[in-house]
Design an enzyme around this catalytic site. Structure first.
Site, PDB file in Angstrom:
ATOM      1  CE  LYS A 101      55.639  76.216  34.733  1.00 26.82           C
ATOM      2  NZ  LYS A 101      56.256  77.172  33.883  1.00 26.82           N
TER       3      LYS A 101
HETATM    4  C1  LIG Z   1      56.945  78.382  33.531  1.00 27.72           C
HETATM    5  C2  LIG Z   1      56.361  79.605  32.958  1.00 27.72           C
HETATM    6  C3  LIG Z   1      56.936  80.279  31.876  1.00 27.72           C
HETATM    7  C4  LIG Z   1      58.281  79.957  31.310  1.00 27.72           C
HETATM    8  O1  LIG Z   1      58.495  78.663  30.991  1.00 27.72           O
HETATM    9  P1  LIG Z   1      60.000  78.084  30.974  1.00 27.72           P
HETATM   10  O2  LIG Z   1      59.805  76.768  30.300  1.00 27.72           O
HETATM   11  O3  LIG Z   1      60.455  77.975  32.389  1.00 27.72           O
HETATM   12  O4  LIG Z   1      60.833  79.007  30.173  1.00 27.72           O
HETATM   13  C5  LIG Z   1      56.281  81.370  31.350  1.00 27.72           C
HETATM   14  N1  LIG Z   1      55.120  81.799  31.857  1.00 27.72           N
HETATM   15  C6  LIG Z   1      54.545  81.192  32.907  1.00 27.72           C
HETATM   16  C7  LIG Z   1      53.234  81.703  33.413  1.00 27.72           C
HETATM   17  C8  LIG Z   1      55.148  80.088  33.502  1.00 27.72           C
HETATM   18  O5  LIG Z   1      54.566  79.515  34.563  1.00 27.72           O
END
Ligand SMILES: *Cc1c(COP(=O)(O)O)cnc(C)c1O
Length: 381
Positions: A185
């Site tokens: 992210k």
């Molecule tokens: C990354 C992501 C998640 C989950 O996040 P984590 O920190 O990996 O649990 C949920 N929804 C979307 C759209 C994502 O890209």
């Protein structure tokens, strides 16, 4: 084949000050949730205009906790997109509610809000919009729709930290807003996430769901009124986040510049004429979390996997975000089937995430475009 170092599709930017800061936390004698988590939460809350914000150890549990705070459970329907990371709908199942998928808009690749209105039933309690690749779902229309049907909104803003809508940062307004700090992210805590809430009551509930339902009072008082999980962030992770947060705008600016360059080079190379679908060229709202093209399956003699292998042989990483959720076995067993959402299915089969991260060089973009276009031309049918 090439001397170029491998170019991954993403890579976090961690500076030396952060590494040093993490070492200090490790030496401090307190490494799990403590002062650094408090400091990180305060900094996040400030970023979100003073709204109550709590940190967790993933952006998945954050969503699950948001659903619990909203009181969503068995018998409730939650409308969401089939084109997301499967966490988005798994959390709906986790709380015992029913995910209801709605087709995407082919231009934004996000929930088609027109169709959301048509999917609302008396059992609908909430909408989970996902800002795929960081491109925000239209917040004006979303909240108008939610208000007129008295629905909660749990924004899966996992990918849209730093994105904005009509000049306002995602998270500074809205209902419950969930972010992820997974390394892919735009800012990271290695693993982690945060939830932006409406008031102190919700924040207190979030703290209970985060840690075994425990409520403390005084130096020795403890009570448990509800079941909670084990979702707390560590101080080590929070220190990584504190080192990331000051850089979000600079990361975003660099991503914008690289995305602009992708468009320029793809246009020059005649990508659209070759059938490659580029993302929406938005430079007002999105944080450019990802740059994704959709391959022209009808015009290619090879599969996406073969294209990915051939890119990889040229030292170019790529990713798939995401296959359509409703076609996974688990979801087919719940009654969804191929053909339910033709647009999401086609995008899911053909989407390709190209390298995009702040430390990438301009000529990396040129190299990716040149090679992808060459492969698409070579395998035309
Ligand atoms: C990354 C992501 C998640 C989950 O996040 P984590 O920190 O990996 O649990 C949920 N929804 C979307 C759209 C994502 O890209």
């Amino acid at each position: 084949m090439t001397e170029r170092p491998f170019l991954p599709f993403t890579r976090p930017t961690i500076d030396e000050a952060t590494i040093e800061g993490v070492a200090e936390v490790l030496r401090s004698g307190w490494i799990t949730s403590g002062p650094k988590v408090k400091e990180f939460e305060a900094a996040l809350s400030e970023h979100f205009g003073g709204r109550p914000t709590r940190a967790f150890n993933s952006g998945t549990c954050t969503m699950e906790i948001a659903l619990r705070i909203a009181g969503i459970g068995p018998g409730d329907e939650v409308i969401t997109t089939p084109l997301s990371w499967v966490a988005t709908s798994n959390v709906v199942l986790e709380v015992g509610a029913t995910p209801v998928f709605v087709e995407i808009d082919p231009a934004t690749r996000n929930l088609d809000l027109e169709r959301v209105a048509a999917a609302i039933t008396p059992a609908t309690r909430a909408i989970i919009p996902v800002d795929l690749a960081g491109l925000p779902v239209d917040r004006d229309r979303l909240y108008r729709l939610a208000a007129s049907h008295k629905l909660r909104v749990i924004e899966d803003a996992a990918q849209s930290f730093g994105s904005s809508w009509a000049g306002r940062q995602i998270g500074t307004f809205g209902d419950l807003v969930s972010f992820s700090f997974h390394p892919n992210k735009n800012i990271t805590t290695i693993e982690g996430g945060c939830l932006v809430m409406n008031n102190a009551t919700e924040a207190a509930l979030a703290e209970q769901y985060r840690l075994q339902g425990v409520v403390r009072s005084g130096p020795d008082g403890m009570d448990v009124e509800r079941v909670g999980g084990k979702f707390n962030l560590t101080d080590v992770a929070a220190r990584v986040g504190l080192g990331q947060l000051p850089h979000w705008a600079e990361f975003k600016a660099r991503r914008h510049a690289l995305a602009k360059r992708y468009f320029e080079h793809f246009e020059k190379a005649g990508a659209t004429e070759l059938g490659l679908e580029l993302p929406l060229a938005d430079f007002a709202n999105t944080n450019w979390h990802m740059f994704q093209v959709v391959l022209p399956e009808d015009r290619l003699s090879v599969t996406r996997a073969q294209i990915m292998d051939q890119l990889s042989a040229r030292a170019i990483g790529s990713g798939v975000h995401y296959p359509a959720i409703h076609l996974f076995s688990l979801y087919q067993r719940l009654g969804w089937k191929a053909g339910d959402f033709p647009v999401a299915e086609r995008v899911g089969r053909n989407t390709l995430t190209l390298p995009l991260f702040p430390m990438m060089q301009d000529d990396d973009v040129d190299y990716v475009v040149e090679n992808l276009v060459e492969l698409v031309k070579a395998h035309r049918r």
